[in-house]
Design an enzyme around this catalytic site. Structure first.
Site, PDB file in Angstrom:
ATOM      1  N   GLY A 184       2.085  14.503  42.494  1.00  0.00           N
ATOM      2  CA  GLY A 184       2.395  15.208  43.730  1.00  0.00           C
ATOM      3  C   GLY A 184       1.109  15.647  44.406  1.00  0.00           C
TER       4      GLY A 184
ATOM      5  N   GLN B 181      -4.156  20.485  49.896  1.00  0.00           N
ATOM      6  CA  GLN B 181      -5.074  19.936  48.891  1.00  0.00           C
ATOM      7  C   GLN B 181      -6.008  18.876  49.472  1.00  0.00           C
ATOM      8  OE1 GLN B 181      -1.703  19.314  45.912  1.00  0.00           O
ATOM      9  NE2 GLN B 181      -3.468  19.747  44.604  1.00  0.00           N
TER      10      GLN B 181
ATOM     11  N   CYS C 198      -3.163  20.602  37.873  1.00  0.00           N
ATOM     12  CA  CYS C 198      -3.234  20.501  39.328  1.00  0.00           C
ATOM     13  C   CYS C 198      -4.516  19.777  39.703  1.00  0.00           C
ATOM     14  CB  CYS C 198      -3.209  21.901  39.940  1.00  0.00           C
ATOM     15  SG  CYS C 198      -3.300  21.933  41.723  1.00  0.00           S
ATOM     16  N   LEU C 199      -4.408  18.857  40.653  1.00  0.00           N
ATOM     17  CA  LEU C 199      -5.601  18.127  41.094  1.00  0.00           C
ATOM     18  C   LEU C 199      -6.653  19.073  41.662  1.00  0.00           C
ATOM     19  CD1 LEU C 199      -3.902  15.030  42.782  1.00  0.00           C
ATOM     20  CD2 LEU C 199      -4.915  15.187  40.493  1.00  0.00           C
TER      21      LEU C 199
ATOM     22  N   HIS D  86       6.007  23.322  42.265  1.00  0.00           N
ATOM     23  CA  HIS D  86       4.548  23.315  42.151  1.00  0.00           C
ATOM     24  C   HIS D  86       3.915  22.928  43.487  1.00  0.00           C
ATOM     25  CE1 HIS D  86       0.665  22.462  39.966  1.00  0.00           C
ATOM     26  NE2 HIS D  86       0.489  21.771  41.082  1.00  0.00           N
ATOM     27  N   GLU D  87       4.404  21.836  44.082  1.00  0.00           N
ATOM     28  CA  GLU D  87       3.819  21.355  45.344  1.00  0.00           C
ATOM     29  C   GLU D  87       4.157  22.277  46.518  1.00  0.00           C
ATOM     30  OE1 GLU D  87       1.520  19.234  45.205  1.00  0.00           O
ATOM     31  OE2 GLU D  87       1.955  18.551  43.183  1.00  0.00           O
TER      32      GLU D  87
ATOM     33  N   HIS E 184       1.987  25.247  46.996  1.00  0.00           N
ATOM     34  CA  HIS E 184       0.750  25.009  47.759  1.00  0.00           C
ATOM     35  C   HIS E 184       0.956  25.314  49.245  1.00  0.00           C
ATOM     36  CE1 HIS E 184      -2.017  23.442  44.784  1.00  0.00           C
ATOM     37  NE2 HIS E 184      -1.134  22.560  44.364  1.00  0.00           N
TER      38      HIS E 184
END
Length: 187
Positions: A45, A50, A100-101, A142-143, A146
């Site tokens: 994701g 991000q 997480c990226l 999670h996404e 953000h």
């Protein structure tokens, strides 16, 4: 085009993202770039903050998990103007490891509800209002976090956060390793 992933400390990661309209410039290209960037970074994701954009766009690709989760075979979607409307408090909560990226090399156990009510538009701006459960509900939470200026580390116990403080501080200084392009905050 593969875009750099913004790392912890970038101000855009703490901003509440804005809804967009169908005339947002080059949206299809942006979504395509987000999928390409996410895949190149080995993510499932990616939210627009991000990649430095404070807009409510998320891409999720669970097809890569289809060996373990056959129900996600071919699941690759963009979510525009996405919002979690409510969580099902009667559904069980589940604690799983999350990474997480934007927090390379860091993973922690996060407890989340297993069923949520979401509203979003697809790439054609068709409105969707649905209840989602299981692993997809976790990835969406999670996404979509953000988009609210939150990260998974905001959902871990204070003691755990204190224990990873030095890693977070190192990230702020650009001291981390990962195999994808990044953009760090300059403090």
């Amino acid at each position: 085009m593969i875009l750099p992933i913004y790392i912890y400390g970038q101000p855009v990661l703490r901003k509440v993202a804005q809804d967009i309209s169908p005339d947002y410039p080059q949206l299809k290209e942006l979504i395509s770039d987000m999928f390409e960037s996410m895949t190149a970074s080995n993510g499932v994701g990616l939210a627009a903050p991000q990649i430095g954009k404070d807009i409510r766009v998320v891409v999720i690709d669970l097809d890569v998990l289809s060996d373990d989760f056959p129900e996600y075979k071919g699941f690759r979607k963009a979510f525009i103007n996405a919002h979690v409307l409510e969580v099902d408090d009667d559904s069980p909560k589940e604690t799983l490891e999350e990474g997480c990226l934007s927090l390379p090399g860091l993973s922690e156990k996060v407890t989340r509800p297993t069923r949520i009510h979401v509203k979003y538009q697809d790439e054609d701006f068709v409105e969707h209002d649905e209840w989602v459960e299981g692993y997809l509900a976790r990835v969406m939470q999670h996404e979509f976090d953000h988009l609210e200026g939150k990260m998974f580390i905001d959902r871990i116990p204070p003691l755990r956060k204190q224990m990873i403080y030095s890693k977070l501080k190192a990230m702020l200084k650009g001291k981390f390793r990962c195999a994808y392009r990044t953009k760090v905050a300059h403090k």
